[in-house]
Design a protein around this motif. Structure first.
Motif, mmCIF file in Angstrom:
data_model
loop_
_atom_site.group_PDB
_atom_site.id
_atom_site.type_symbol
_atom_site.label_atom_id
_atom_site.label_comp_id
_atom_site.label_asym_id
_atom_site.label_seq_id
_atom_site.Cartn_x
_atom_site.Cartn_y
_atom_site.Cartn_z
ATOM 1 N N ALA A 165 51.385 -30.367 -10.903
ATOM 2 C CA ALA A 165 52.802 -29.966 -11.108
ATOM 3 C C ALA A 165 53.804 -31.020 -10.488
ATOM 4 C CB ALA A 165 52.984 -28.565 -10.035
ATOM 5 N N ALA A 166 53.449 -32.049 -10.217
ATOM 6 C CA ALA A 166 54.462 -33.000 -9.627
ATOM 7 C C ALA A 166 55.521 -33.542 -10.749
ATOM 8 C CB ALA A 166 53.540 -34.344 -9.074
ATOM 9 N N VAL A 167 54.980 -33.323 -11.979
ATOM 10 C CA VAL A 167 55.903 -33.768 -12.918
ATOM 11 C C VAL A 167 56.783 -32.776 -13.218
ATOM 12 C CG1 VAL A 167 54.220 -35.157 -14.263
ATOM 13 C CG2 VAL A 167 54.449 -32.832 -14.860
ATOM 14 N N VAL A 168 57.048 -31.703 -12.825
ATOM 15 C CA VAL A 168 57.973 -30.616 -12.902
ATOM 16 C C VAL A 168 59.165 -30.909 -12.211
ATOM 17 C CG1 VAL A 168 58.546 -28.289 -12.553
ATOM 18 C CG2 VAL A 168 56.197 -28.776 -13.229
ATOM 19 N N PRO A 169 60.446 -31.160 -13.062
ATOM 20 C CA PRO A 169 61.685 -31.428 -12.378
ATOM 21 C C PRO A 169 62.062 -30.278 -11.316
ATOM 22 C CG PRO A 169 61.835 -31.521 -14.751
ATOM 23 C CD PRO A 169 60.449 -30.810 -14.615
ATOM 24 N N SER A 170 62.381 -30.621 -10.253
ATOM 25 C CA SER A 170 62.932 -30.211 -9.246
ATOM 26 C C SER A 170 64.449 -29.755 -8.899
ATOM 27 C CB SER A 170 62.590 -30.553 -7.866
ATOM 28 O OG SER A 170 62.908 -31.894 -7.428
ATOM 29 N N THR A 171 65.275 -30.327 -10.056
ATOM 30 C CA THR A 171 66.673 -29.929 -10.060
ATOM 31 C C THR A 171 67.025 -29.527 -11.459
ATOM 32 O OG1 THR A 171 67.141 -32.553 -10.851
ATOM 33 C CG2 THR A 171 67.001 -31.712 -8.498
ATOM 34 N N GLU A 172 68.386 -29.023 -11.722
ATOM 35 C CA GLU A 172 68.891 -28.585 -12.934
ATOM 36 C C GLU A 172 68.347 -27.286 -13.390
ATOM 37 O OE1 GLU A 172 69.620 -31.898 -15.531
ATOM 38 O OE2 GLU A 172 71.020 -32.828 -13.934
ATOM 39 N N SER A 173 67.951 -27.246 -14.701
ATOM 40 C CA SER A 173 67.294 -26.125 -15.231
ATOM 41 C C SER A 173 66.267 -26.283 -16.137
ATOM 42 C CB SER A 173 68.272 -25.059 -15.984
ATOM 43 O OG SER A 173 69.492 -24.586 -15.233
#
Length: 202
Positions: A39-47
């Motif tokens: 899951a580390a590639v999942v962006p943590s900002t915006e939408s």
């Protein structure tokens, strides 16, 4: 995050293994350590829009949910009907598609999606034929945003085998960058992940 109170994840997973051993491809779900790595590639900002392939009982789904902002969208593709039903009950915010990953293009088209920010692959690649592997990877390459990433995993003990080598070659033929990570020893069996970026556009 609400977890199903009717049946725990492990009994549901073991039931799927017994019913469809040639489809599930593992004896127990991914460990939290491997799930976090995937899951580390999942962006943590915006939408961000995130697609998860082979979501199982939600081990990796949990790690994705912990990274993804509230405004993000998470589509989980799961072939087994019982696992898909468990996912939808346990993770009501996830859009669960009971479908085969080879139909990823149809799944996304039905949802009006033509671009995604990350694809997290939990599929048992060794149980999927090379033509189907290529079809899935082609779909991923087509929808991945320019700055997006695809990640998946391989078991350490299987890396010398012909199937694992062929799959690595498919990844390298599909993506400009394929980075293997260090081994996740806190998983059974131990595994490493591949982080893939910049698909070769046809």
């Amino acid at each position: 995050m609400r977890v199903s109170s009717s049946r725990g994840a492990l009994p549901v997973f073991l039931s799927a293994v017994v019913r469809r051993p040639k489809v599930i491809g593992a004896l127990i779900p991914s460990s939290p350590a491997l799930a976090r790595r995937l899951a580390a590639v999942v962006p943590s900002t915006e939408s961000p829009v995130v697609v998860e392939l082979g979501a199982g009982t939600g081990a990796v789904s949990t790690a994705i949910a912990r990274r993804m902002p509230e405004s993000g969208r998470h589509v989980a593709v799961e072939l087994d009907g019982e696992l898909a039903a468990h996912l939808q009950e346990a993770f009501p915010r996830i859009d669960v598609a009971h479908a085969n990953a080879i139909h990823l293009d149809t799944v996304l088209a039905e949802r009006g999606l033509d671009s995604v920010d990350a694809v997290v692959g939990g599929l048992p690649w060794s149980l999927i034929g090379p033509p189907q592997q290529q079809r899935i990877l082609d779909h991923v390459a087509k929808v991945l945003a320019p700055n997006g990433a695809f990640t998946t995993f391989a078991y350490l003990h299987a890396l010398p085998l012909g199937g694992a080598r062929s799959f690595r070659e498919l990844l390298e033929a599909t993506f400009d960058e394929v980075l293997p990570t260090r081994v996740v020893w806190r998983n059974f069996p131990p595994a490493l992940t591949y982080v893939c970026r910049r698909p070769h556009r046809s």
